[in-house]
Motif scaffolding. Structure first.
Motif, mmCIF file in Angstrom:
data_model
loop_
_atom_site.group_PDB
_atom_site.id
_atom_site.type_symbol
_atom_site.label_atom_id
_atom_site.label_comp_id
_atom_site.label_asym_id
_atom_site.label_seq_id
_atom_site.Cartn_x
_atom_site.Cartn_y
_atom_site.Cartn_z
ATOM 1 N N UNK A 74 58.341 40.151 50.293
ATOM 2 C CA UNK A 74 58.455 39.850 51.405
ATOM 3 C C UNK A 74 59.869 39.486 51.467
ATOM 4 N N UNK A 75 60.745 39.627 50.698
ATOM 5 C CA UNK A 75 61.833 39.332 50.797
ATOM 6 C C UNK A 75 62.605 40.453 51.476
ATOM 7 N N UNK A 76 62.234 41.908 51.356
ATOM 8 C CA UNK A 76 62.640 43.245 51.670
ATOM 9 C C UNK A 76 61.569 43.730 52.445
ATOM 10 N N UNK A 77 60.723 43.396 52.779
ATOM 11 C CA UNK A 77 59.966 43.607 54.297
ATOM 12 C C UNK A 77 60.804 42.862 55.197
ATOM 13 N N UNK A 78 60.958 43.727 56.268
ATOM 14 C CA UNK A 78 61.134 43.801 57.863
ATOM 15 C C UNK A 78 59.653 43.812 58.643
ATOM 16 N N UNK A 79 58.793 43.246 59.674
ATOM 17 C CA UNK A 79 58.149 44.217 60.048
ATOM 18 C C UNK A 79 58.246 44.330 61.398
ATOM 19 N N UNK A 80 57.623 45.762 61.194
ATOM 20 C CA UNK A 80 57.778 46.991 62.324
ATOM 21 C C UNK A 80 57.010 46.673 63.547
ATOM 22 N N UNK A 81 57.082 47.846 64.136
ATOM 23 C CA UNK A 81 55.948 47.702 65.659
ATOM 24 C C UNK A 81 54.353 47.480 65.370
ATOM 25 N N UNK A 82 54.104 48.336 63.578
ATOM 26 C CA UNK A 82 52.942 47.933 63.075
ATOM 27 C C UNK A 82 52.270 46.881 63.087
ATOM 28 N N UNK A 83 53.529 45.941 62.521
ATOM 29 C CA UNK A 83 52.921 44.840 62.113
ATOM 30 C C UNK A 83 52.936 43.965 63.741
ATOM 31 N N UNK A 84 53.540 44.311 63.507
ATOM 32 C CA UNK A 84 53.597 43.512 65.626
ATOM 33 C C UNK A 84 52.303 43.377 66.768
ATOM 34 N N UNK A 85 51.922 45.103 66.126
ATOM 35 C CA UNK A 85 50.658 44.667 67.055
ATOM 36 C C UNK A 85 48.944 44.202 66.041
ATOM 37 N N UNK A 86 49.813 44.145 64.994
ATOM 38 C CA UNK A 86 48.599 44.068 64.062
ATOM 39 C C UNK A 86 48.410 41.873 64.058
ATOM 40 N N UNK A 88 50.327 40.480 62.546
ATOM 41 C CA UNK A 88 50.566 39.742 61.485
ATOM 42 C C UNK A 88 51.855 39.033 61.298
ATOM 43 N N UNK A 89 51.961 37.713 60.543
ATOM 44 C CA UNK A 89 52.495 36.563 60.852
ATOM 45 C C UNK A 89 54.364 37.345 59.886
ATOM 46 N N UNK A 90 55.000 37.338 60.374
ATOM 47 C CA UNK A 90 56.619 36.843 59.614
ATOM 48 C C UNK A 90 56.448 36.264 58.514
ATOM 49 N N UNK A 91 56.847 36.178 57.535
ATOM 50 C CA UNK A 91 56.905 35.579 55.859
ATOM 51 C C UNK A 91 58.296 35.582 55.615
ATOM 52 N N UNK A 92 59.636 35.586 56.288
ATOM 53 C CA UNK A 92 60.792 36.088 55.877
ATOM 54 C C UNK A 92 60.903 34.900 54.950
ATOM 55 N N UNK A 93 61.374 35.652 53.156
ATOM 56 C CA UNK A 93 61.924 34.631 52.452
ATOM 57 C C UNK A 93 60.870 34.177 51.562
ATOM 58 N N UNK A 94 59.678 34.542 51.387
ATOM 59 C CA UNK A 94 57.958 34.484 50.596
ATOM 60 C C UNK A 94 58.793 33.925 48.770
ATOM 61 N N UNK A 95 59.392 33.771 48.794
ATOM 62 C CA UNK A 95 59.056 33.787 47.626
ATOM 63 C C UNK A 95 58.761 32.244 46.531
#
Length: 95
Positions: A74-86, A88-95
């Motif tokens: 999650x520290x490196x993941x950037x939600x894309x259009x597929x995440x958005x269509x599904x 999926x919640x954004x989880x920036x910096x989940x450490x």
């Protein structure tokens, strides 16, 4: 991969793999995540292989990096259009 590498190309297959990792975390009620997905194929098909799993309980062998591995994703993941269509919640910096 297990160390947070992300293929940032516009490759749709890469975006699917990233979204699937995110989806696997959410669909397991934040307990497990499929990562390190690799694939091969042509312009019409793709076969994903060689996945690794991270789990809160670290139950999938030596390469299961547990919550640390999930956090690195999650520290490196950037939600894309597929995440958005599904949805999926954004989880920036989940450490």
């Amino acid at each position: 991969n297990n160390d947070g590498f992300v293929n940032h190309s516009d490759c749709i297959k890469c975006k699917v793999a990233q979204a699937f990792s995110h989806f696997s975390y959410e669909s397991s009620e934040q307990q497990e995540m499929v990562v390190d997905i690799q694939g091969s194929g042509n312009s019409n098909t793709c076969m994903y292989t060689d996945p690794q799993l991270h789990s809160v309980k670290k139950e999938f062998g030596r390469a299961d990096r547990g919550t640390v591995g999930i956090g690195i994703f999650f520290a490196t993941h950037e939600c894309n259009f597929i995440c958005q269509e599904l949805g999926l919640p954004r989880r920036p910096g989940l450490l």
